[in-house]
Design a protein around this motif. Structure first.
Motif, PDB file in Angstrom:
ATOM      1  N   UNK A  19       0.820  -1.308   0.025  1.00 13.45           N
ATOM      2  CA  UNK A  19      -0.244  -0.047  -0.081  1.00 13.45           C
ATOM      3  C   UNK A  19       0.750   1.162  -0.005  1.00 13.45           C
ATOM      4  N   UNK A  20       1.955   1.160   0.003  1.00 14.36           N
ATOM      5  CA  UNK A  20       3.039   2.296  -0.028  1.00 14.36           C
ATOM      6  C   UNK A  20       3.352   2.583  -1.395  1.00 14.36           C
ATOM      7  N   UNK A 352       8.068  12.620   0.787  1.00  7.67           N
ATOM      8  CA  UNK A 352       7.850  14.039   0.241  1.00  7.67           C
ATOM      9  C   UNK A 352       6.342  14.281   0.074  1.00  7.67           C
ATOM     10  N   UNK A 353       5.505  13.404  -0.105  1.00 11.12           N
ATOM     11  CA  UNK A 353       4.130  13.814  -0.449  1.00 11.12           C
ATOM     12  C   UNK A 353       3.486  13.706   0.810  1.00 11.12           C
ATOM     13  N   UNK A 354       4.020  13.891   2.055  1.00  5.04           N
ATOM     14  CA  UNK A 354       3.423  13.987   3.316  1.00  5.04           C
ATOM     15  C   UNK A 354       2.489  12.802   3.795  1.00  5.04           C
ATOM     16  N   UNK A 355       2.438  11.896   3.035  1.00 10.42           N
ATOM     17  CA  UNK A 355       1.526  10.668   3.481  1.00 10.42           C
ATOM     18  C   UNK A 355       2.322   9.652   4.459  1.00 10.42           C
ATOM     19  N   UNK A 356       3.375   9.653   4.680  1.00 10.05           N
ATOM     20  CA  UNK A 356       4.189   8.708   5.430  1.00 10.05           C
ATOM     21  C   UNK A 356       5.007   9.203   6.179  1.00 10.05           C
ATOM     22  N   UNK A 357       5.527   8.274   7.342  1.00 15.04           N
ATOM     23  CA  UNK A 357       6.509   8.544   8.171  1.00 15.04           C
ATOM     24  C   UNK A 357       7.203   7.433   8.093  1.00 15.04           C
ATOM     25  N   UNK A 358       8.590   7.409   7.802  1.00 17.69           N
ATOM     26  CA  UNK A 358       9.379   6.227   7.991  1.00 17.69           C
ATOM     27  C   UNK A 358      10.123   6.603   9.555  1.00 17.69           C
ATOM     28  N   UNK A 359      10.415   5.426  10.279  1.00 20.36           N
ATOM     29  CA  UNK A 359      10.778   5.571  11.561  1.00 20.36           C
ATOM     30  C   UNK A 359      11.422   4.383  11.995  1.00 20.36           C
ATOM     31  N   UNK A 360      12.320   4.430  13.069  1.00 21.46           N
ATOM     32  CA  UNK A 360      13.019   3.350  13.837  1.00 21.46           C
ATOM     33  C   UNK A 360      12.232   2.895  14.896  1.00 21.46           C
ATOM     34  N   UNK A 361      11.871   1.645  14.966  1.00 17.53           N
ATOM     35  CA  UNK A 361      10.994   1.014  16.129  1.00 17.53           C
ATOM     36  C   UNK A 361      11.411  -0.242  16.655  1.00 17.53           C
ATOM     37  N   UNK A 362      11.852  -0.131  17.917  1.00 20.66           N
ATOM     38  CA  UNK A 362      11.959  -1.287  18.685  1.00 20.66           C
ATOM     39  C   UNK A 362      10.731  -1.720  19.277  1.00 20.66           C
ATOM     40  N   UNK A 366      10.953  -6.841  21.601  1.00 22.24           N
ATOM     41  CA  UNK A 366      12.215  -6.998  20.577  1.00 22.24           C
ATOM     42  C   UNK A 366      13.643  -6.577  20.877  1.00 22.24           C
ATOM     43  N   UNK A 367      14.568  -6.903  20.469  1.00 18.74           N
ATOM     44  CA  UNK A 367      15.978  -6.387  21.061  1.00 18.74           C
ATOM     45  C   UNK A 367      16.632  -5.480  19.862  1.00 18.74           C
ATOM     46  N   UNK A 368      16.148  -5.379  18.909  1.00 22.86           N
ATOM     47  CA  UNK A 368      16.617  -4.310  17.669  1.00 22.86           C
ATOM     48  C   UNK A 368      15.743  -3.397  17.230  1.00 22.86           C
ATOM     49  N   UNK A 369      16.295  -2.579  16.549  1.00 22.61           N
ATOM     50  CA  UNK A 369      15.422  -1.318  16.164  1.00 22.61           C
ATOM     51  C   UNK A 369      15.349  -1.922  14.572  1.00 22.61           C
ATOM     52  N   UNK A 370      14.108  -1.787  13.878  1.00 25.14           N
ATOM     53  CA  UNK A 370      13.914  -1.969  12.622  1.00 25.14           C
ATOM     54  C   UNK A 370      12.961  -0.740  11.885  1.00 25.14           C
ATOM     55  N   UNK A 371      13.543  -0.607  10.544  1.00 22.59           N
ATOM     56  CA  UNK A 371      12.757   0.567  10.006  1.00 22.59           C
ATOM     57  C   UNK A 371      11.328   0.287   9.490  1.00 22.59           C
ATOM     58  N   UNK A 372      10.609   1.165   9.629  1.00 23.93           N
ATOM     59  CA  UNK A 372       9.212   1.032   9.441  1.00 23.93           C
ATOM     60  C   UNK A 372       8.566   1.975   8.785  1.00 23.93           C
ATOM     61  N   UNK A 373       7.329   2.033   8.020  1.00 24.55           N
ATOM     62  CA  UNK A 373       6.746   2.930   7.664  1.00 24.55           C
ATOM     63  C   UNK A 373       5.344   3.228   8.358  1.00 24.55           C
TER      64      UNK A 373
END
Length: 444
Positions: A19-20, A352-362, A366-373
């Motif tokens: 859906x992205x 850039x289109x203002x529709x999503x935030x990418x972020x790091x999330x542990x 969980x013991x590690x950070x992953x990239x999410x949208x």
């Protein structure tokens, strides 16, 4: 040299599986090697640089599928008469378009001594050219000249198909300690040509590009003072914000380039309290605090602007007990939490289109950070990285189809990039430790 008018119809967009919006419908293209005009060692070497760069640019565009070379017909494909469309549309190749031509270092004429490419691009079904054949020169007989022509040609192909400029002329700023101290570096979007922009010999952190890609704001540490500083992309002296007090870090430019948001504890620097969000003019004047501190010793940091509206920000706060991402108007109203599923969320980066935030999330457990949208319309969170390492500090490309980030998957922090659906990850840096990428806008 200007290209001829582009005549391909703009293709309609579609959503990728989760859906992205990465871009538009993929087009399959054949890219046989551009042949050097002679067997001279210099042009042979530059031909390889050109061919590798062009292939990688098109392959990583997010809109094109490159036909496998193992199915290409035999031969040299330099002139239109060398192309038999049926050979390139048959089973195995199944290309819709082909780009081909030759490269040379002319010994006479106005392009004498410069890397030069004769460039063709053809729609195979109609045997017509969306871009008229063109001869392009890089000005010199260097790797940089060959890369420049390849980048420019890849961008022209993407624009002719209605996919926009691509990212071939964009840059990535980042922090590296390969020379000892942490300094701000700049490299091409594909990791080529990294060089130091700052020479603090102490600490230079958290780079952020101005919207016109002509300046970089960052946190500079000089002696016992941390301050927001602004430096031109082409180098020169950094200009600090006036009257630095306490800790000042994580700058972010507003979309119009007139303001910078940042985190600072300037109003409580003598206590153990953490930073709060401030907004100032881009020269450091007219400074205001965005909102009152939630609790003693709390932290608000890492603001980023909504590039579509320029009237709201996302930031990180531990006001709920753990660090989470919040959204707020630029006048301090309408504060609300965005990530509600627990764990620790950090490093927001607005698409850039203002529709999503990418972020790091542990996430919790969980013991590690992953990239999410995070989809700001539906509230859906989509995981992008799964490599058993900590992946943090995502940053968007200006076309909204790519994300760069830092990861320790090799044992040391390095910069990587990927498509915005998490596919095609690429390692961009290898020397020393490198982190905190920031992707530029389009550079003129």
């Amino acid at each position: 040299m200007l290209l001829a008018p582009m005549g391909a119809a703009i293709l309609r967009g579609q959503q990728i599986n989760d859906g992205i919006t990465v871009g538009m419908k993929a087009v399959k293209i054949a890219v046989p090697e551009f042949k050097p005009s002679t067997t001279d060692a210099k042009i042979t070497q530059l031909a390889k640089v050109f061919n590798d760069t062009l292939w990688n640019d098109l392959d990583f565009s997010g809109n094109l599928v490159l036909a496998s070379k193992s199915f290409y017909p035999l031969g040299n494909f330099v002139n239109p008469s060398d192309i038999r469309p049926d050979d390139w549309m048959k089973t195995g190749v199944e290309a819709s378009y082909i780009t081909y031509g030759s490269v040379a270092i002319p010994t006479t004429g106005s392009m004498r001594g410069a890397f030069t490419a004769d460039l063709h691009f053809t729609e195979l079904k109609s045997n017509q050219s969306p871009i008229q054949p063109v001869r392009w020169s890089g000005g010199l007989d260097t790797d940089d000249a060959a890369r420049f022509v390849a980048h420019s040609w890849a961008s022209a192909i993407l624009e002719s198909l209605g996919f926009g400029k691509g990212i071939t002329t964009t840059k990535i700023a980042y922090v590296s300690e390969r020379a000892g101290a942490k300094e701000i570096y700049i490299m091409d979007y594909d990791g080529y040509g990294g060089f130091p922009l700052t020479s603090h010999r102490d600490l230079a952190l958290t780079p952020a590009w101005s919207p016109d890609a002509e300046h970089i704001a960052f946190m500079g540490y000089r002696g016992s003072v941390t301050n927001i500083e602004v430096i031109p992309r082409r180098g020169g002296g950094a200009v600090p914000f006036p009257g630095p007090v306490g800790l000042n870090t994580t700058p972010a430019w507003s979309p119009d380039g007139k303001r910078i948001a940042f985190a600072s504890n300037r109003d409580n620097h003598r206590s153990a309290d953490g930073p709060e969000i401030y907004i100032a003019s881009s020269n450091g004047t007219n400074m205001i605090r965005l909102l009152p501190r939630p609790t003693a010793r709390g932290i608000d940091t890492s603001p980023v602007w909504n590039p579509k509206t320029g009237r709201e920000l996302a930031f990180v706060s531990d006001r709920s007990g753990s660090q989470q991402i919040y959204r707020i108007n630029d006048d301090g109203t309408n504060l609300r939490r965005l990530i509600d599923d627990g764990g620790d969320a950090e490093n927001p980066s607005w698409s850039p289109d203002g529709n999503f935030l990418a972020f790091a999330w542990k996430r919790s457990g969980n013991s590690r950070f992953e990239i999410y949208l995070h989809d700001l319309v539906t509230g859906k969170n989509s995981q992008l990285t799964r490599n058993g390492s900590d992946n943090e500090k995502p940053t968007w490309s200006p076309d909204g189809k790519h994300i760069a980030f830092e990861s320790n998957q090799t044992g040391k922090l390095q910069i990587y990039s990927m498509l915005a659906d998490g596919s095609k990850p690429r390692q961009l840096t290898r020397s020393g430790e490198n982190k905190a990428p920031a992707w530029s806008g389009y550079i003129k």
